[in-house]
Motif scaffolding. Structure first.
Motif, short mmCIF file in Angstrom:
data_model
loop_
_atom_site.label_atom_id
_atom_site.label_comp_id
_atom_site.label_asym_id
_atom_site.label_seq_id
_atom_site.Cartn_x
_atom_site.Cartn_y
_atom_site.Cartn_z
N TYR A 1 -3.02 3.70 -1.73
CA TYR A 1 -3.83 3.46 -3.02
C TYR A 1 -3.19 1.42 -2.37
N CYS B 1 -6.19 -4.81 -7.19
CA CYS B 1 -5.62 -2.68 -7.05
C CYS B 1 -6.45 -2.15 -7.23
N CYS C 1 -1.68 -2.08 -12.33
CA CYS C 1 -1.69 -1.46 -11.40
C CYS C 1 -1.30 0.19 -10.84
N ASP D 1 0.61 -1.09 0.19
CA ASP D 1 -0.02 0.31 0.22
C ASP D 1 0.76 0.77 -0.32
N TYR E 1 -2.38 -3.13 -3.64
CA TYR E 1 -2.69 -3.96 -4.38
C TYR E 1 -2.37 -4.98 -3.70
N HIS E 2 -2.88 -6.19 -3.74
CA HIS E 2 -3.25 -7.60 -3.05
C HIS E 2 -2.85 -8.94 -4.04
#
Length: 162
Positions: A71, A107, A143, A62, A73-74
């Motif tokens: 923001y 994301c 992303c 993040d 992202y995973h």
């Protein structure tokens, strides 16, 4: 001997089922929202017949540029259960071992802890055996572009080559 083996298998199934809920519950709320979005999209797909649960995170990141914006992202796995799609209470759903994992990357932008609709949250899920290196690179590119188009600090923080 056979009875002992059955007992161990039963205990193992309960352990893995409770671990699924525990793994999800241990995620920070902002990451759970992305998993929920991926599950919602997956379960709305006509070809999906089983209920899926979060299995584990592979990568989480993040960026917090300030002003309560983050923001996210995973990258994570979802796994099929023995329950049918549409199951409301998944507490008794046990994982199936005869289906491939679903590899997901999401994301999105949050403001004040809530997922923003702009830029549009990105969800990409595919059966793990079908995931290619090009798909992985495309996820990351998408992303990164999402963050740059919104003025994320990664663009502003670049130092250049001079």
């Amino acid at each position: 001997m056979a009875a002992m083996l059955l007992l161990l298998l039963g205990v193992g199934a309960l352990f893995f089922s409770s671990n699924a809920h525990q793994a999800y519950d241990q995620l920070p709320e902002t990451y759970r929202k992305g998993v929920d979005l991926a599950l919602e999209k997956l379960h709305s797909h006509a070809g999906i017949q089983h209920h899926f649960l979060f299995l584990r995170s592979l990568e989480k990141s993040d960026i917090e540029p300030g002003f309560d914006v983050t923001y996210i992202y995973h990258h994570f796995y979802l796994k099929a259960t023995k329950c049918q799609k549409g199951t409301l209470d998944s507490s008794s759903c046990h994982f199936r071992n005869d289906r491939p994992l679903i590899d997901c990357a999401v994301c999105y932008k949050t403001f004040g802890g809530e997922m923003e609709q702009e830029p549009k949250p990105y969800v990409h899920c595919v059966h793990k055996p079908a995931l290619t290196e090009d798909m992985k690179a495309g996820r990351v590119d998408h992303c990164n572009t999402m963050g740059y188009s919104s003025g994320a600090p990664t663009l502003l923080a670049s130092t250049g080559t001079k």
